[in-house]
Design an enzyme around this catalytic site. Structure first.
Site, PDB file in Angstrom:
ATOM      1  N   ALA A 262      60.089 -13.494 -21.546  1.00 27.14           N
ATOM      2  CA  ALA A 262      59.242 -12.777 -22.409  1.00 27.14           C
ATOM      3  C   ALA A 262      57.818 -13.000 -22.047  1.00 27.14           C
ATOM      4  O   ALA A 262      57.081 -12.437 -22.885  1.00 27.14           O
ATOM      5  CB  ALA A 262      59.654 -12.765 -23.847  1.00 27.14           C
ATOM      6  N   CYS A 263      57.450 -13.832 -21.310  1.00 25.38           N
ATOM      7  CA  CYS A 263      56.120 -14.161 -21.001  1.00 25.38           C
ATOM      8  C   CYS A 263      55.364 -13.168 -19.840  1.00 25.38           C
ATOM      9  O   CYS A 263      56.012 -12.604 -19.162  1.00 25.38           O
ATOM     10  CB  CYS A 263      55.842 -15.474 -20.351  1.00 25.38           C
ATOM     11  SG  CYS A 263      54.274 -16.065 -19.994  1.00 25.38           S
ATOM     12  N   GLY A 264      54.249 -13.002 -20.196  1.00 26.13           N
ATOM     13  CA  GLY A 264      53.297 -11.992 -19.616  1.00 26.13           C
ATOM     14  C   GLY A 264      53.155 -12.501 -18.019  1.00 26.13           C
ATOM     15  O   GLY A 264      52.774 -11.801 -17.182  1.00 26.13           O
ATOM     16  N   TYR A 265      53.410 -13.803 -17.629  1.00 31.87           N
ATOM     17  CA  TYR A 265      53.451 -14.203 -16.441  1.00 31.87           C
ATOM     18  C   TYR A 265      54.836 -14.270 -15.818  1.00 31.87           C
ATOM     19  O   TYR A 265      54.975 -14.799 -14.499  1.00 31.87           O
ATOM     20  CB  TYR A 265      52.957 -15.945 -16.415  1.00 31.87           C
ATOM     21  CG  TYR A 265      51.603 -15.988 -16.672  1.00 31.87           C
ATOM     22  CD1 TYR A 265      50.485 -15.970 -15.578  1.00 31.87           C
ATOM     23  CD2 TYR A 265      51.021 -16.255 -17.993  1.00 31.87           C
ATOM     24  CE1 TYR A 265      49.111 -15.957 -15.835  1.00 31.87           C
ATOM     25  CE2 TYR A 265      49.606 -16.502 -18.013  1.00 31.87           C
ATOM     26  CZ  TYR A 265      48.808 -16.311 -16.963  1.00 31.87           C
ATOM     27  OH  TYR A 265      47.444 -16.337 -17.326  1.00 31.87           O
ATOM     28  N   ALA A 266      55.731 -13.702 -16.503  1.00 31.83           N
ATOM     29  CA  ALA A 266      56.988 -13.618 -16.048  1.00 31.83           C
ATOM     30  C   ALA A 266      57.290 -12.932 -14.602  1.00 31.83           C
ATOM     31  O   ALA A 266      58.149 -12.938 -13.816  1.00 31.83           O
ATOM     32  CB  ALA A 266      57.923 -12.846 -16.939  1.00 31.83           C
TER      33      ALA A 266
END
Length: 186
Positions: A61-65
């Site tokens: 769920a990270c913006g870097y996913a």
């Protein structure tokens, strides 16, 4: 997550050996550690001895996913030549890994096309950090995970070769050239 007995023994040996270690004795290597698998069992880094390994703390769920796609690209491009990529999901940064167990690996596969190994959710910093991450922090103290998608490259010899911050995309020439150099190392 409990510390595995062999990981604890390896860390104790590394800490107590200090000056008593013979000049030619090998220090603790990455191959001394193992991660738990979400489906049970372990993922020992010793299984990849003699091959480079890219260990990345991840979060679905990270913006870097979107970096999962780049990691998959590295795995696809260099896997047959010996590179292994291992995702180590972590709850340490804003709890951006809300899933548990096999649901993490399933989400990485379904949402990002991941086919490389995914470990069980693991702490990567602080007093609960997995022994591999404590070992890596000891070797590269200024280059520890500050967020999700921090990357460690382990060389063919089990030594920590490089660390890449979250913001360094997996397709970055620095990562690609470090992997190519390790694949070319004999």
């Amino acid at each position: 997550m409990p510390i595995r007995r062999r990981d604890c023994l390896a860390m104790l040996a590394a800490m107590t050996a200090g000056g008593a270690r013979a000049e030619n004795a090998d220090p603790v290597k990455a191959t001394s550690f193992a991660f738990d698998k979400p489906e049970g069992g372990s993922l020992p880094l010793a299984a990849f001895a003699g091959k480079p390994v890219l260990v990345v703390n991840t979060a679905t769920a990270c913006g870097y996913a979107p970096q999962f796609a780049g990691l998959q690209g590295l795995w696809t491009r260099f896997g047959e030549r010996g590179l292994t990529v291992i995702a180590v999901p972590s709850p340490d940064f804003g709890n951006q890994e809300p899933l548990d167990g096999a649901a993490i690996a399933d989400a990485a596969r379904k949402n990002h096309g991941v086919t490389f190994p995914v470990a069980e959710k693991t702490h990567v910093r602080g007093p609960s950090a997995h022994p591999f991450y404590r070992w890596a922090a000891e070797r590269k103290p200024g280059q520890t995970p500050q967020w999700n998608f921090h990357k460690y490259l382990i060389g063919r010899d089990g030594e920590l070769r490089a660390a890449f911050a979250t913001q360094v995309d997996p397709s970055d020439p620095r990562i690609v050239s470090a992997i190519v150099a390790e694949l070319g190392a004999a």
